[in-house]
Design an enzyme around this catalytic site. Structure first.
Site, PDB file in Angstrom:
ATOM      1  N   LYS A   1       0.834  -1.200   0.000  1.00  0.00           N
ATOM      2  CA  LYS A   1       0.000   0.000   0.000  1.00  0.00           C
ATOM      3  C   LYS A   1       0.868   1.248   0.000  1.00  0.00           C
ATOM      4  O   LYS A   1       1.878   1.310   0.714  1.00  0.00           O
ATOM      5  CB  LYS A   1      -0.911  -0.030   1.228  1.00  0.00           C
TER       6      LYS A   1
ATOM      7  N   SER B   1      -9.309   1.909   3.376  1.00  0.00           N
ATOM      8  CA  SER B   1      -8.483   2.610   2.408  1.00  0.00           C
ATOM      9  C   SER B   1      -7.502   1.700   1.661  1.00  0.00           C
ATOM     10  O   SER B   1      -6.866   2.135   0.693  1.00  0.00           O
ATOM     11  CB  SER B   1      -7.670   3.711   3.113  1.00  0.00           C
TER      12      SER B   1
ATOM     13  N   SER C   1      -9.917  -0.667   7.358  1.00  0.00           N
ATOM     14  CA  SER C   1      -9.265  -0.485   6.060  1.00  0.00           C
ATOM     15  C   SER C   1      -8.494  -1.688   5.560  1.00  0.00           C
ATOM     16  O   SER C   1      -8.010  -1.674   4.432  1.00  0.00           O
ATOM     17  CB  SER C   1      -8.352   0.744   6.091  1.00  0.00           C
TER      18      SER C   1
END
Length: 504
Positions: free
Chosen positions: A88, A168, A192
C-alpha cells in the site's frame, strides 16, 4: 490512467495496451501459478499489464518492479521463497515515492524502507510494487469515495468493476482478488484491511496493534494504526505475518511484539472448531436479509464443524464512535505532522495545515469530487485534555467493557459477525454508500485487538466476509479459527468477473 507513480523500474507503465496483448492477459485468468517463483512473478507482471493497465483497468497498482522475476529467483530457499508482495502506498519502500495518494507527496522519495519492508525482504519477499489507496487513508472527508486518490484515480472491484473496492487498502484488496500478486500489505485504522478483504472476496488480517511496526508509514493514529497481510487464504496471510511481525525500537507500541511472535502458520492445517465456544454478534448482522442468509450458512458450517454457538446481545454505545472520532482528529494532526516534518524528501508540506493549504491551492486536481472537512476539523482539535479523556473512554468501551467483557461473560473464545455488506456502486458525486449497521470491526479497531475477515459467500455475486475477533495478542488463535472455518465452509466463493455488475 497515467499517474506520477506509474513508472516501472526500468520501463514505462502504459495506460493502454494492444488488444492482442489484452486477450493474452485475460487468458491468464484460468492459468495455474507455477512452482518457480520467477515464473510466478512474470505471470503477475503480465496480469498487471492485462487487467490493471488495460482491459478492465482496475487501477489497483500504481507502480511495479520489472526486475521482480530476477529478484524472486535470487530469493529461493528463504522463508517466503521469492513470493511477490504488493505494498500500500502509505508504506515507504526504497524504490518509489510514498504518496498516501496525495499529489503533495508525489516527491516523497525518502530512499528508505519501512522496518516491516526490511523484514519482508530479509524473509525473501519481493516487493512487486505499490497499490493505490483512498487518499490520506480515507480521513480527509466524510463524503469521500473509497479507493479514489489524486495520484492513482479510482480503484475498481474486480468482482464488479462499477462497484467499490472499499478503503483505504482498496488497491491491495483488489490486486489480491485479481491475482496481481501472491499477497499484499494493507494498513488499517478502522476497517481499512478487513472491509476491502470482505468486498473483494479475500482474507484480510488486522493484527494486534503493536505486533507489526508502523515506522515510516504515513499515519493517522498511533493508537489504532497497524499494517497487516491480505491474501487469498488464511495460510498465506499467516505466512506473510511471519515475515513482517516483530519489535521495532523506533515504535514503542511494538515493545512486546517479539514476546508474541510465533510461527503463525503452525497448527493451521490441524486447527479444529470442535467444542469451541463462539460468540455470535446477532445485532451486528444488520438489516439485509440476504447478508443474514449468507451468515446463517456460515453458522451452520460452524455447527457441523463442532463449534458451540453462543448468542451475544450487544449494542454499540453512542459515545464509542464519538470518542474514537475525537481521538483520531487529535492524533491525525500530531502524528501526520510529525511524519511530514521528519520526511527526508523535498516535499512542499510539513504539517496538516500545509496539506490543507496545498489541497486548497490545487483544488481542481485534489478536490474535484469531495472536500477536506475532516482535515479542517483535525487542525482545530488542539485540546489535549479532552483528547486524552476521549481516548481513555473509547479504549475502555471497546476493550474492557467491549471485547474483554463479551468474551469473559459469555465464556467464548472469540466473536463473529459479517464483516460488512456487499460492495456498493462507485459514486464520485455522492460518495460512499457504506452500510454501517453491519459488522463489529470498530471494537477491534479501537481496542487494538486482532480482527480476521475470511470469505463466507456472496450476495448476487458480490463477496461477503466473516469476521473473527479476539482478545489482545490472540492473533495465532484467531488465524487458526479462520483456517478451520475455511475448511468447513460450504458456500462457494465467487471468482472475479472483471465486468460491470449490471452486465453479469
Amino acid at each position: 490512467m497515467l499517474c506520477p507513480l506509474a513508472i516501472a523500474v526500468g520501463q514505462g507503465k502504459h495506460a493502454t495496451m494492444k488488444r492482442a496483448f489484452l486477450l493474452a492477459g485475460l487468458a491468464l485468468l484460468a492459468a495455474p501459478l507455477r512452482a518457480d517463483p520467477a515464473e510466478d512473478a512474470q505471470v503477475y507482471l503480465d496480469r498487471i499489464a492485462a487487467l490493471d493497465d488495460a482491459g478492465p483497468q482496475l487501477n489497483a497498482v500504481i507502480a511495479f518492479n520489472a526486475d521482480a522475476p530476477e529478484l524472486a529467483r535470487q530469493a529461493q530457499g528463504t522463508l517466503l521463497g521469492g513470493r511477490t508482495v504488493l505494498v500500500k502506498d502509505n508504506i515507504e519502500t526504497v524504490e518509489w515515492p510514498t504518496t498516501a495518494g496525495s499529489l503533495a507527496l508525489a516527491g516523497n522519495d525518502t530512499g528508505r524502507d519501512a522496518p516491516l519492508i526490511t523484514r519482508l525482504r530479509q524473509a525473501g519477499g519481493v516487493v512487486l510494487g505499490k497499490t493505490n489507496l483512498s487518499e490520506w487513508a480515507n480521513i480527509r472527508s466524510t463524503r469521500s469515495t473509497s479507493g479514489w486518490s489524486a495520484v492513482g484515480g479510482q480503484t475498481r472491484n474486480p468482482h464488479a468493476t462499477d462497484r467499490n473496492a472499499c478503503g483505504s487498502s482498496s488497491g491491495s484488496g483488489a490486486a489480491v482478488a485479481a491475482e496481481l500478486s501472491w499477497a499484499a500489505i494493507g494498513t488499517e485504522t478502522d476497517g481499512s484491511i478487513t472491509c476491502p478483504a470482505s468486498v473483494n472476496g479475500i482474507v484480510g488480517f488486522k493484527p494486534t496493534v503493536g505486533l507489526v511496526s508502523r515506522t515510516h508509514i504515513v499515519p493517522i493514529s498511533h493508537s489504532q494504526d497497524t499494517a497487516g497481510p491480505m491474501a487469498r487464504n488464511v495460510a498465506d496471510a499467516a505466512l506473510l505475518l511471519n515475515a513482517i511481525a516483530g519489535t521495532d525500537p523506533a515504535d514503542a507500541a511494538t515493545a512486546d511484539a517479539d514476546a508474541h511472535v510465533t510461527d503463525f502458520t503452525a497448527g493451521l492445517e490441524a486447527a479444529s472448531l470442535s467444542g469451541v465456544r463462539i460468540g455470535v454478534m446477532r445485532k451486528q448482522v444488520g438489516d439485509s436479509a440476504k447478508v443474514a442468509a449468507v451468515f446463517e450458512t456460515a453458522l451452520e458450517d460452524l455447527r457441523k464443524a463442532g463449534a458451540q454457538l453462543v448468542e451475544i446481545d450487544y449494542d454499540f454505545p453512542n459515545e464509542l464512535g464519538r470518542d474514537e472520532f475525537q481521538t483520531l482528529l487529535f492524533e491525525l494532526r500530531e502524528d501526520l505532522g510529525a511524519y511530514l516534518s521528519g520526511s527526508p524528501a523535498d516535499i512542499p508540506i510539513r504539517s496538516l495545515a500545509d496539506a490543507i493549504a496545498f489541497n486548497q491551492d490545487n483544488a481542481d486536481r485534489e478536490m474535484p469530487w469531495f472536500r477536506q472537512e475532516i482535515f479542517v476539523q483535525a487542525e482545530a482539535s488542539t485540546d489535549r485534555r479532552a483528547y486524552e479523556a476521549a481516548r481513555r473512554n473509547a479504549l475502555h468501551l471497546a476493550g474492557e467493557r467491549g471485547i474483554d467483557k463479551l468474551l469473559h461473560e459469555n465464556d467464548v473464545a472469540f466473536l463473529i459477525a459479517p464483516t460488512t455488506g456487499p460492495a456498493w456502486p462507485i459514486d464520485l458525486v455522492m460518495g460512499d454508500a457504506y452500510e454501517g449497521s453491519i459488522g463489529a470491526g470498530t471494537l477491534a479497531a479501537v481496542s487494538g485487538y486482532p480482527h480476521l475477515s475470511v470469505p463466507m459467500g456472496a450476495v448476487h455475486g458480490l463477496p461477503i466476509g466473516l469476521s473473527f475477533i479476539g482478545a489482545r495478542w490472540e492473533d495465532a488463535a484467531i488465524l487458526q479459527a479462520g483456517a478451520a472455518y475455511e475448511r468447513a465452509r460450504s458456500a462457494s466463493i465467487p471468482r472475479p468477473t472483471f465486468r460491470r455488475w449490471q452486465e453479469q
